[in-house]
Design an enzyme around this catalytic site. Structure first.
Site, PDB file in Angstrom:
ATOM      1  CG  ASP A 252     125.387  20.429-131.327  1.00  0.00           C
ATOM      2  OD1 ASP A 252     125.974  21.499-131.111  1.00  0.00           O
ATOM      3  OD2 ASP A 252     124.944  20.104-132.446  1.00  0.00           O
TER       4      ASP A 252
HETATM    5  O1  LIG Z   1     123.355  27.232-138.328  1.00  0.00           O
HETATM    6  P1  LIG Z   1     123.578  26.709-136.940  1.00  0.00           P
HETATM    7  O2  LIG Z   1     122.294  26.656-136.168  1.00  0.00           O
HETATM    8  O3  LIG Z   1     124.665  27.431-136.208  1.00  0.00           O
HETATM    9  O4  LIG Z   1     124.130  25.233-137.078  1.00  0.00           O
HETATM   10  C1  LIG Z   1     123.323  24.221-137.615  1.00  0.00           C
HETATM   11  C2  LIG Z   1     124.039  22.920-137.548  1.00  0.00           C
HETATM   12  O5  LIG Z   1     125.273  22.991-138.234  1.00  0.00           O
HETATM   13  O6  LIG Z   1     124.359  22.636-136.198  1.00  0.00           O
HETATM   14  C3  LIG Z   1     124.342  21.240-135.977  1.00  0.00           C
HETATM   15  C4  LIG Z   1     125.679  20.759-135.537  1.00  0.00           C
HETATM   16  O7  LIG Z   1     126.141  21.448-134.432  1.00  0.00           O
HETATM   17  C5  LIG Z   1     123.910  20.622-137.275  1.00  0.00           C
HETATM   18  O8  LIG Z   1     123.107  19.531-136.986  1.00  0.00           O
HETATM   19  C6  LIG Z   1     123.213  21.739-138.000  1.00  0.00           C
HETATM   20  O9  LIG Z   1     123.162  21.565-139.385  1.00  0.00           O
END
Ligand SMILES: O=P(O)(O)OC[C@@]1(O)O[C@H](CO)[C@@H](O)[C@@H]1O
Length: 310
Positions: A252
């Site tokens: 991210d």
């Molecule tokens: O379930 P999603 O939305 O694909 O992913 C959620 C997540 O893994 O994404 C972030 C890291 O990229 C974490 O902060 C969070 O827990």
């Protein structure tokens, strides 16, 4: 103004622990509880670089309140849609050798919740670019993401997608400005295992043929990435090792850093890739996002080359 959408935010619990043993309780070495979710991470990273954005998302219960409070404490703008239930807690473990993640599905959303979000999008006066990241909550309408993209594009905004579902392939026809898959997602969505530059070329070509304008393809723990604008492809790789604490938010923050340098200056691919990989590497060295303290130094140690045109 950048807007981010985290439809399914989370409190991340990041635990350092000794080796996990089946049927035994072990004591952790450390635990951190941080407000997260993919789009929120992009907003937090932009803020660390001094850039404002507006974080949108669905939030619920005490955990949702914690995430919204933390978001505002960090000085980020936030337009929450409040929903029933409890924002999920995702658990990540590092036993010194391996990382483990347990991701929960999160609270459901209703058609009314979705309408509330569309209304926010329709009434923004300053939406230049919407970054849509992460999973979709249970019970979301089938066309929820299509609607989100349409509402943003109706405002004249660019759309950036960081989604692991194969919905990405359908949304590609809406010509998003940029997608940011990692190599696993690229294999699942476009069916190409990427080990060489030629594999990357093939996968990137498929993404463009599906409609995507630009692709930032990250290669996870390999510490490298490709970027393609449909004409040229660049490859970037870090030339140093890191001590991994948690890779969880690295992708991210890589995206946020890339956007920061590239969105307003599309010729700036090299600099954007350097900052992106440096940021991703530094984020891996702490739980959550960390303090970006090594980003400048690391940026100087990323090698970038343009692949020869075919
Ligand atoms: O379930 P999603 O939305 O694909 O992913 C959620 C997540 O893994 O994404 C972030 C890291 O990229 C974490 O902060 C969070 O827990």
């Amino acid at each position: 103004m950048f807007y981010t959408l985290t439809a399914n935010p989370a409190v991340d619990m990041t635990v350092q622990c000794p080796t996990l043993v089946p049927n035994e309780n072990i004591r952790s070495v450390s635990a951190a509880y941080t407000a997260n979710g993919k789009g929120l991470d992009v907003s937090f990273a932009l803020k660390k670089f001094g850039v404002d954005s507006v974080a949108l998302g669905f939030f619920a219960g005490f955990t949702g309140k914690y995430v919204v409070d933390e978001t505002m404490n960090m000085g980020c703008l936030c337009r929450p849609v409040w929903i029933d239930g409890i924002t999920r807690i995702n658990s990540y473990f590092n036993d010194g050798e391996n990382e483990y993640g347990i991701l929960n599905s999160g609270p459901s959303i209703t058609p009314q919740n979705e309408q509330e979000l569309y209304k926010i999008l329709d009434n923004t006066g300053d939406l230049d670019c919407l970054v849509v990241s992460g999973s979709v909550p249970p019970k979301a309408s089938k066309d929820f993401l299509d609607q989100v993209v349409s509402h943003a594009q109706a405002r004249g905004a660019d759309v950036v997608l960081d989604l692991s579902s194969d919905k990405l392939k359908t949304l590609a026809s809406k010509k998003p400005l940029l997608i940011k898959p990692n190599h696993h997602e690229m294999r699942e969505i476009f069916g190409v295992q990427i080990d060489t530059d030629d594999d990357a070329r093939r996968a990137l070509k498929l993404a463009h043929e599906a409609g995507v304008q630009n692709v930032l393809l990250t290669m996870g723990s390999r510490g490298s990435a490709y970027f393609s604008n449909g004409e040229d492809i660049w490859y970037a790789k870090r030339e140093f090792n890191i001590k991994l604490v948690s890779s969880v938010c690295a992708g991210d923050c890589t995206l946020a850093a890339f956007l920061l340098k590239w969105y307003h200056n599309r010729d700036n691919v090299e600099e954007a890739l350097k900052l992106a990989l440096a940021t991703g590497a530094n984020v891996c060295e702490s739980a959550g996002l960390g303090d970006f303290g090594h980003v400048d130094e690391y940026s100087k140690r990323i090698a970038v080359r343009k692949l020869p045109r075919e």
